[in-house]
Write a protein that holds these residues in place. Structure first.
Motif, mmCIF file in Angstrom:
data_model
loop_
_atom_site.group_PDB
_atom_site.id
_atom_site.type_symbol
_atom_site.label_atom_id
_atom_site.label_comp_id
_atom_site.label_asym_id
_atom_site.label_seq_id
_atom_site.Cartn_x
_atom_site.Cartn_y
_atom_site.Cartn_z
ATOM 1 N N SER A 114 25.990 44.762 -1.611
ATOM 2 C CA SER A 114 24.569 44.629 -1.939
ATOM 3 C C SER A 114 23.688 44.886 -0.727
ATOM 4 C CB SER A 114 24.284 43.237 -2.502
ATOM 5 O OG SER A 114 24.608 42.225 -1.555
ATOM 6 N N ARG A 115 24.161 44.510 0.461
ATOM 7 C CA ARG A 115 23.384 44.738 1.680
ATOM 8 C C ARG A 115 23.346 46.234 2.011
ATOM 9 N NH1 ARG A 115 22.436 40.120 4.781
ATOM 10 N NH2 ARG A 115 22.529 41.265 6.752
ATOM 11 N N ILE A 116 24.462 46.898 1.834
ATOM 12 C CA ILE A 116 24.508 48.344 2.069
ATOM 13 C C ILE A 116 23.578 49.057 1.092
ATOM 14 C CG2 ILE A 116 25.981 50.397 2.088
ATOM 15 C CD1 ILE A 116 28.340 48.538 2.751
ATOM 16 N N ALA A 117 23.606 48.625 -0.176
ATOM 17 C CA ALA A 117 22.775 49.260 -1.190
ATOM 18 C C ALA A 117 21.288 49.108 -0.875
ATOM 19 C CB ALA A 117 23.084 48.663 -2.563
ATOM 20 N N THR A 118 20.905 47.954 -0.331
ATOM 21 C CA THR A 118 19.496 47.735 0.022
ATOM 22 C C THR A 118 19.040 48.715 1.089
ATOM 23 O OG1 THR A 118 19.618 45.381 -0.523
ATOM 24 C CG2 THR A 118 17.853 46.063 0.968
#
Length: 408
Positions: A114-118
């Motif tokens: 989720s952090r990478i996607a942000t």
């Protein structure tokens, strides 16, 4: 590492044919600090070729990883405006762009998806103008690569680090034909052959393609007045350039809502420093309605949810199984190389120049002609030695294109 002479040959290949830098034209280079020796040589060759200014947009893979792991969640969507504006302003002024990859397939395996996607979504929005200029054929751009020890260890795990890195460099030399007496002449001639293939395909104006292979049974509709491309492209100023070195593909855009069936990947996809493999995508009316990966499933789901266009196809590409890249027998775990050893598709944005007059159309007109829009464009490989592909004419006649992975 390449020898000094080989490094110069590679730099000249990327400058003189990759972007075909013109006298008086600026150059922007996007690269990791791991690629410093090649970048310095590119800067030197660019100035020798008459560039007034060369901008190097540096990044550091380890610093990026630290940020992704440790920065407060609410700061991850922040993109420094000044840095992006300088880059966009330069390419809007006509600069060519060279991106140098330094792959590390498992760099972010311990980072929350989720952090990478942000971060990916924020950067995609910030660089949307660059994507539009590149995909719209306004600028010249190309991609080069510098191997890393981390990458070599993944590709050749049976070897020690030093031997693995040396073998990966050697594989890249063979793939890019740096071992050839005149790589520039080789790629120009090879690009011409690919363009002969696209000319034939464009004359046919097939209405759809039908795929059969291991785990794959898929129908892909093609837009009216679609254009196949391969080898080199011309930017809006009429300058010929070669966006991918190596290149073995011919490609076009599918109809956004015209893909039905299922498709199974044939090579690992490395996306944002995480490996996605063993996945099947099921399409209904162009959209992925079911997807599951044996490895990296969370990354696959995040990719498909990036925006409204991420779960649709933007590219269909044909590559024979007996291509030079495929014959090397190396699974590079890097799209630049693996996509040129295998038929593939891309999730996300379609290239406007893949339909007649597409670059001059509005977004609404492109959508009306079946082209997909997205902040992403992510290729995944499906070609195997068992893949068969048929094309269907306007009259309904079936024309065999591929049998056992190769052109009929």
């Amino acid at each position: 590492m390449l020898k000094a002479k080989e490094l110069t040959i590679y730099a000249r290949l990327l400058i003189q044919l990759g972007v075909n830098l013109q006298p008086g034209q600026n150059l922007a280079i996007r690269a990791s600090t791991d690629a410093a020796p090649l970048v310095r040589k590119l800067v030197e060759v660019a100035y020798e070729s008459g560039a007034p200014h060369v901008l190097v947009d540096w990044s550091d893979d380890e610093i990026n990883r630290i940020r992704l792991r440790m920065a407060p969640e609410e700061t991850l969507a922040f993109v420094p405006e000044g840095k992006v504006e300088d880059f966009i302003r330069m390419i809007e002024g006509g600069a060519a762009v060279i991106s140098i990859l330094t792959p590390k397939p498992e760099l972010l395996k311990d980072v929350e998806t989720s952090r990478i996607a942000t971060v990916t979504k924020a950067m995609g929005k910030a660089m949307k103008k660059y994507q539009e200029l590149a995909q719209g054929g306004e600028i010249s751009w190309t991609i080069g690569v510098v191997p890393t020890a981390e990458w070599a260890n993944v590709v050749f795990p049976e070897l020690g680090e030093e031997a693995a890195l040396a073998k990966l460099w050697e594989s890249i030399k063979l793939a890019t034909r740096l071992d050839h007496g005149d790589p520039l002449a080789y790629w120009q001639a090879y690009a011409n052959r690919l363009e002969e293939r696209t000319a034939w395909l464009n004359d046919q104006q097939f209405t759809r393609l039908q795929y059969w292979g291991p785990g794959t049974e898929l129908t892909v509709e093609l837009p009216k007045n679609h254009r196949w491309l391969g080898g080199g492209l011309k930017n809006s100023q009429g300058v010929y350039f070669l966006p991918n070195i190596p290149t073995e593909e011919v490609f076009t855009a599918p109809v956004r809502n015209g893909v039905n069936g299922r498709v199974r990947n044939s090579k690992p996809l490395v996306y944002n420093g995480q490996v996605i493999d063993g996945f099947t995508l099921t399409f209904e009316n162009g959209q992925v309605v079911q997807a599951e990966a044996e490895t990296g499933n969370a990354s696959l789901q995040a990719l498909l949810q990036m925006d409204a266009g991420a779960a649709h196809l933007g590219e269909v590409a044909l590559v024979p199984h007996d291509s030079v890249l495929s014959k090397l027998g190396v699974v590079f775990r890097n799209t630049l190389f693996d996509e040129n050893a295998s038929c593939h598709f891309a999730l996300g944005a379609a290239y406007p120049f893949c339909i007649e007059d597409g670059v001059t159309m509005s977004k609404e007109e492109r959508a009306g002609n079946g082209l997909n829009e997205s902040v992403i464009h992510v290729d995944f490989m499906v070609g195997t030695a068992e893949l068969d592909i048929d094309a269907v004419t306007v009259e309904g006649r079936v024309v065999p294109l591929f049998r056992n992975g190769n052109w009929v």
